[in-house]
Scaffold this active site. Sequence first.
Site, PDB file in Angstrom:
ATOM      1  N   GLY B  12    -161.694  95.075  40.365  1.00  0.00           N
ATOM      2  CA  GLY B  12    -160.844  96.195  40.756  1.00  0.00           C
ATOM      3  C   GLY B  12    -161.394  97.516  40.260  1.00  0.00           C
ATOM      4  O   GLY B  12    -161.672  97.680  39.073  1.00  0.00           O
ATOM      5  N   GLY B  14    -159.854 100.593  40.635  1.00  0.00           N
ATOM      6  CA  GLY B  14    -158.834 101.637  40.615  1.00  0.00           C
ATOM      7  C   GLY B  14    -159.009 102.477  39.366  1.00  0.00           C
ATOM      8  O   GLY B  14    -160.088 102.515  38.766  1.00  0.00           O
ATOM      9  N   PHE B  15    -157.947 103.134  38.949  1.00  0.00           N
ATOM     10  CA  PHE B  15    -158.057 104.022  37.790  1.00  0.00           C
ATOM     11  C   PHE B  15    -158.499 103.266  36.539  1.00  0.00           C
ATOM     12  O   PHE B  15    -159.359 103.728  35.798  1.00  0.00           O
ATOM     13  CB  PHE B  15    -156.726 104.722  37.539  1.00  0.00           C
ATOM     14  CG  PHE B  15    -156.409 105.786  38.542  1.00  0.00           C
ATOM     15  CD1 PHE B  15    -157.182 106.933  38.612  1.00  0.00           C
ATOM     16  CD2 PHE B  15    -155.348 105.651  39.422  1.00  0.00           C
ATOM     17  CE1 PHE B  15    -156.912 107.927  39.533  1.00  0.00           C
ATOM     18  CE2 PHE B  15    -155.062 106.642  40.349  1.00  0.00           C
ATOM     19  CZ  PHE B  15    -155.841 107.783  40.408  1.00  0.00           C
ATOM     20  N   GLY B  16    -157.934 102.074  36.301  1.00  0.00           N
ATOM     21  CA  GLY B  16    -158.251 101.327  35.092  1.00  0.00           C
ATOM     22  C   GLY B  16    -159.652 100.738  35.121  1.00  0.00           C
ATOM     23  O   GLY B  16    -160.444 100.949  34.197  1.00  0.00           O
ATOM     24  N   VAL B  80    -161.671  88.574  45.431  1.00  0.00           N
ATOM     25  CA  VAL B  80    -161.539  87.539  44.417  1.00  0.00           C
ATOM     26  C   VAL B  80    -160.417  86.590  44.828  1.00  0.00           C
ATOM     27  O   VAL B  80    -159.345  87.037  45.259  1.00  0.00           O
ATOM     28  CB  VAL B  80    -161.243  88.176  43.047  1.00  0.00           C
ATOM     29  CG1 VAL B  80    -160.863  87.106  42.019  1.00  0.00           C
ATOM     30  CG2 VAL B  80    -162.441  88.987  42.572  1.00  0.00           C
ATOM     31  N   GLU B 172    -141.631 112.470  46.976  1.00  0.00           N
ATOM     32  CA  GLU B 172    -142.692 113.249  47.593  1.00  0.00           C
ATOM     33  C   GLU B 172    -142.758 113.002  49.098  1.00  0.00           C
ATOM     34  O   GLU B 172    -142.930 113.943  49.887  1.00  0.00           O
ATOM     35  CB  GLU B 172    -144.026 112.931  46.896  1.00  0.00           C
ATOM     36  CG  GLU B 172    -144.049 113.551  45.497  1.00  0.00           C
ATOM     37  CD  GLU B 172    -145.152 113.021  44.584  1.00  0.00           C
ATOM     38  OE1 GLU B 172    -145.471 113.725  43.618  1.00  0.00           O
ATOM     39  OE2 GLU B 172    -145.673 111.923  44.824  1.00  0.00           O
ATOM     40  N   ASP B 302    -151.541  98.184  36.342  1.00  0.00           N
ATOM     41  CA  ASP B 302    -150.287  97.694  36.932  1.00  0.00           C
ATOM     42  C   ASP B 302    -150.181  96.172  36.924  1.00  0.00           C
ATOM     43  O   ASP B 302    -149.100  95.632  37.158  1.00  0.00           O
ATOM     44  CB  ASP B 302    -150.153  98.187  38.382  1.00  0.00           C
ATOM     45  CG  ASP B 302    -149.838  99.659  38.447  1.00  0.00           C
ATOM     46  OD1 ASP B 302    -149.649 100.280  37.381  1.00  0.00           O
ATOM     47  OD2 ASP B 302    -149.778 100.203  39.570  1.00  0.00           O
ATOM     48  N   ALA B 317    -150.933 106.157  36.764  1.00  0.00           N
ATOM     49  CA  ALA B 317    -152.384 106.314  36.718  1.00  0.00           C
ATOM     50  C   ALA B 317    -152.898 106.636  35.302  1.00  0.00           C
ATOM     51  O   ALA B 317    -153.865 106.017  34.851  1.00  0.00           O
ATOM     52  CB  ALA B 317    -152.820 107.385  37.715  1.00  0.00           C
TER      53      ALA B 317
END
Lengths: 428, 428
Positions: B12, B14-16, B80, B172, B302, B317
């Site tokens: 992954g 993403g941000f992490g 995966v 939003e 997450d 995030a």
Amino acid sequence: MAETSNRIVVIGAGFGGLEAAMRLGNSAARVTVVDQRNHHLFQPLLYQVATALLATSEIAWPIRHLLRRYRNIEVLLGTVVGVDKDVKTVLLEDGAVLPFDQLVIATGARHAYFGHDEWEPFAPGLKTLEDATTLRRRILTAFERAEREKDPARRAAWLTFVIVGGGPTGVELAGTIAELARNTLPGDFRNFDPADARVLLVEAGPRVLAAFRPELSDYAAKALARLGVEVLAGQAVTDVSSGKVALGERVIAAETVIWAAGVQASPAAAWLGLPPADRAGRVKVEPDLSVPGYPDIFVIGDTAMVMSEGRPVPGVAPAAKQQGRHVGATLLARLAGDRTPRPFRYRDQGSLATIGRKAAVVDFGWIRFRGGLAWWLWGIAHIFFLIGVRNRLAVALSWLWIHTTGSRSARLITQRDIAQRDPAAEDG
Amino acid sequence: MAETSNRIVVIGAGFGGLEAAMRLGNSAARVTVVDQRNHHLFQPLLYQVATALLATSEIAWPIRHLLRRYRNIEVLLGTVVGVDKDVKTVLLEDGAVLPFDQLVIATGARHAYFGHDEWEPFAPGLKTLEDATTLRRRILTAFERAEREKDPARRAAWLTFVIVGGGPTGVELAGTIAELARNTLPGDFRNFDPADARVLLVEAGPRVLAAFRPELSDYAAKALARLGVEVLAGQAVTDVSSGKVALGERVIAAETVIWAAGVQASPAAAWLGLPPADRAGRVKVEPDLSVPGYPDIFVIGDTAMVMSEGRPVPGVAPAAKQQGRHVGATLLARLAGDRTPRPFRYRDQGSLATIGRKAAVVDFGWIRFRGGLAWWLWGIAHIFFLIGVRNRLAVALSWLWIHTTGSRSARLITQRDIAQRDPAAEDG
């Protein structure tokens, strides 16, 4: 005449239809523009979306926004399935019926496989935004697959890109894919050198850019060779299947094949119950662009076979725009009571094509040039023809960025899940 | 240890995952980053793609390009399907097996339907670029359908937008859809006034933006009301079907329903053969973010249920980034021979949310504010966190343009043919 005599329906909001509609803006006519998409597309730059240079929104605009200031124009999102030329109605797929007094058909063309539609899943073409994002996904995914492929022959097939058709679109695609491999991607992969990618441009005719003069074709071929593109002129594709292209005896293993050859007009001839005028299925029109025997139905752009001064008018954006303007003016005159037929005359404004981000060829008839200056002229002309200040700024920024840094901003694989790995399966 | 002991797999980007990988860049580790998409996505701005404010390429970047300068990092496009935590391998869908010495699982979450997955076709969520272009198509198509609809009740249903979930994404989305209808679209349609569109924000809890302090929630609710959004707090959705949302007895006819509630973690717990730690299916981790009993497997972002100072870390995030950096530092220390467990401590950097293009709420803990200044702060922070100068320029240009002119640049209906008109059918 009665109030109902000024209902004008325009089918298609490409270059031709949009020009016709705009010409009729704020007139006494009640105009309905029907398109199956919500956006007008700047097709000449579509190859830049396919090669991750521009974003989709930089070359497309909502049709109704472009026409919003004309209160007499209504825009409908809908798919036309038929035209009754005697009762004078347009039939939409959802059953809606649009009556008209005057009709303009400007529904364009798609690429053609010369009777080999079975090649399409393996060699997609480039006419819509979806085509462009599909090609972008395929091109970028091919490099991803090469990174994971351990068998050298299979990897080579993933790194082989065959573009069929040496017109402007084919030349531009070949040039930008070669630059993607040689300038943008190196350093991003660990298991192969993207610069080893092969880009082949196959043209059945004797030279690329056949619409240009031979010396400009020669220059384009040399500029392509400098970018690493192998130009195979005078060679016809005889078969395309999963992972393979055959040029007669020669079979090329290539996972990415792009079709940039041939033209198939929209089914307007069938709607009208007319025999197609040529192999591309176009509609033969009178000198005033109306359908023979039906003076209130006009066909323009890539859907029409138009003659001007004894020569066929080419299927290019400026020709479609000129025809749209011409029909718009004809309809305005009719609104004023003047039904004199007005023959269309094509003014050739010249041809431009780019080869990568440093070379281009320009032929204005009275002057021809090539190289860096031609490239700048091409760029400025295209930015000028884009619609809206915002898009001009955005595209100028994108190009400036690419030109300076070599990196591309729109390298996105979208639409399909990566799980879908068989390029033949997804469209088949 | 042997040379093979420093194989690190990060699942992954993403941000992490991206932060963890970057921390390990140019170290002695051999790092493989696996993601099923080729791009890292700036999810906090995804709602702006869904509402035609930004283009897809403005908030997404090729992962391998972001990591290109780290020669010890390899990026694989792959899905995966399993992890063998004892043999220490990651299994990909295409059968490939990636051995690891240390593993970081950072596979994020999707929206959850609380056991009502049958609602998904009628109330799509927003986690990927495809989700965003799907929502954009649905929202824009709803207005197109309204233009063609003659029955007033049916038209009203096309002009009713229900957003389920009053967190930042829901707020939003509601704000920008209301602005789309009231500021961007008027003048584009002939048969109705887009400003008549209804936007409803449904929140099961007592207030919107529950993670913020009550006074900021109140402010947000008032700012939404000023934009014309009807906030229905304390009301739970009890059913969603084609064209309808039920809130208990009350049934709302709405053709566009957007799901911005609930979180379902990626199936990492199943891969690891662990019981999910909570209803969202997250994996319980040790204070150092490793899986209990498996000190070489980390789960972050997450997908993990992380406690810090006795409180659960929120799924935002900045938290994922902090965890990625933390695990990266832990792995670097291990490479240096230091295996001391390092507990993760979350630093709350505050929360931001916008309501349309003029209002926002900011809560830094020590200071809270709201209104125009908060909006500018929000905008500057988000531009700062975007990756790359080019994207910062492009987004700044887009926002400046929208702010000044009110017109949106990415109003594109793509992906599906317009022929596909039943919004339920396409995903069902």
